[in-house]
Design a protein around this motif. Structure first.
Motif, PDB file in Angstrom:
ATOM      1  N   ASP A  23      14.639  -4.273   3.550  1.00  0.00           N
ATOM      2  CA  ASP A  23      14.481  -4.817   4.895  1.00  0.00           C
ATOM      3  C   ASP A  23      13.038  -4.800   5.371  1.00  0.00           C
ATOM      4  OD1 ASP A  23      17.148  -5.379   5.109  1.00  0.00           O
ATOM      5  OD2 ASP A  23      17.660  -3.585   6.272  1.00  0.00           O
ATOM      6  N   VAL A  24      12.312  -3.751   5.007  1.00  0.00           N
ATOM      7  CA  VAL A  24      10.917  -3.638   5.436  1.00  0.00           C
ATOM      8  C   VAL A  24      10.091  -4.783   4.859  1.00  0.00           C
ATOM      9  CG1 VAL A  24       8.824  -2.234   5.215  1.00  0.00           C
ATOM     10  CG2 VAL A  24      10.994  -1.156   5.808  1.00  0.00           C
ATOM     11  N   VAL A  25      10.327  -5.101   3.593  1.00  0.00           N
ATOM     12  CA  VAL A  25       9.620  -6.199   2.940  1.00  0.00           C
ATOM     13  C   VAL A  25      10.000  -7.531   3.584  1.00  0.00           C
ATOM     14  CG1 VAL A  25       9.212  -7.375   0.741  1.00  0.00           C
ATOM     15  CG2 VAL A  25       9.559  -4.897   0.788  1.00  0.00           C
ATOM     16  N   LYS A  85      10.194   2.464   4.541  1.00  0.00           N
ATOM     17  CA  LYS A  85      10.641   2.774   3.192  1.00  0.00           C
ATOM     18  C   LYS A  85      11.150   1.518   2.498  1.00  0.00           C
ATOM     19  CE  LYS A  85      11.869   7.602   4.083  1.00  0.00           C
ATOM     20  NZ  LYS A  85      12.946   8.624   4.005  1.00  0.00           N
ATOM     21  N   ILE A  86      10.759   1.376   1.227  1.00  0.00           N
ATOM     22  CA  ILE A  86      11.168   0.216   0.437  1.00  0.00           C
ATOM     23  C   ILE A  86      11.745   0.686  -0.898  1.00  0.00           C
ATOM     24  CG2 ILE A  86       9.409  -1.263   1.481  1.00  0.00           C
ATOM     25  CD1 ILE A  86       7.758  -0.913  -1.075  1.00  0.00           C
ATOM     26  N   PHE A 125       0.861  -1.176   0.000  1.00  0.00           N
ATOM     27  CA  PHE A 125       0.000   0.000   0.000  1.00  0.00           C
ATOM     28  C   PHE A 125       0.901   1.231   0.000  1.00  0.00           C
ATOM     29  CE2 PHE A 125      -2.395  -3.501   1.524  1.00  0.00           C
ATOM     30  CZ  PHE A 125      -3.697  -3.281   1.113  1.00  0.00           C
ATOM     31  N   GLY A 126       0.683   2.111  -0.983  1.00  0.00           N
ATOM     32  CA  GLY A 126       1.524   3.299  -1.086  1.00  0.00           C
ATOM     33  C   GLY A 126       2.373   3.329  -2.334  1.00  0.00           C
TER      34      GLY A 126
END
Length: 209
Positions: free
Chosen positions: A95-97, A76-77, A27-28
């Motif tokens: 890292d977020v993913v 942030k990706i 999302f985003g």
């Protein structure tokens, strides 16, 4: 997949890819909204509800229910057309993913269906009901992170589940104070309300008394 993807796209989410029997979504991206975190959690809640309804129809047909787990993280990706000159796909990484994927897998240890990171919780705590699960260390991360179980939209948790959470939190506080003997008693009280409450079963076993 048809039911789950509909829940995602209805909230403006982007289906990234299927990975075996898993769905990867964001999302985003490619276009952001001010409430992307809330959109993601609303989609997750809808997915839990729709799957529960779908499983009822499966039971009526004599079929086994379908189980699932979800991990949600915020940050942030890297997103864009990624690949080689022979093939490129619009996708996301970082890292977020990776953490979101780790949280999805961590559900099995707590017998939960939807786990959110501390960063997601802080951004959405006024809009959804959740309960603290643990502080865990995942593969690839040195620092432990707080995780929560997503329950429902704000103030929409059932009265029975609210009672479970209230009693569970008493046990969790005692557990964190290392008072394991009394913590077990409180978690066992939860199990008199819901014998299949995964987090309470996990902590009873973990206390080992």
């Amino acid at each position: 997949f048809e039911i789950m993807v509909d829940c995602i796209t209805s909230e403006g989410g982007m289906l990234d890819k299927y990975i075996g029997d898993a769905i990867m979504a964001a999302f985003g991206i490619p276009m952001g909204h001010e409430d992307d975190e809330d959109r993601g959690l609303r989609a997750a809640i809808a997915m839990m509800t729709r799957l529960q309804d779908y499983n009822e129809t499966r039971k009526e047909k004599g079929l086994n229910p379908i189980d699932h787990g979800m991990g949600l993280n915020t940050g942030k990706i890297v997103a864009g057309n990624i690949g080689s000159s022979k093939r490129m796909d619009y996708t996301m990484m970082g890292d977020v993913v990776n953490l979101a994927a780790r949280l999805e897998g961590a559900n099995k240890f707590y017998k939960t269906y939807s786990m959110i990171s501390g960063s997601t919780y802080e951004l959405t705590k006024d809009d959804v009901d959740s309960r603290q699960l643990d502080i865990i260390r995942v593969v690839g991360k040195k620092e432990p992170i707080p995780v929560h179980e997503l329950l429902a939209r704000k103030n929409e948790t059932s009265s029975e589940m609210s009672g479970v959470v209230e009693q569970y939190m008493k046990g969790l506080k005692l557990y964190r104070d290392r008072n394991f003997a009394d913590a077990v008693k409180e978690f066992e009280k939860v199990l008199t309300i819901d014998p299949e409450d995964g987090p309470s079963l996990t902590y009873v076993k973990r206390c080992g008394v």
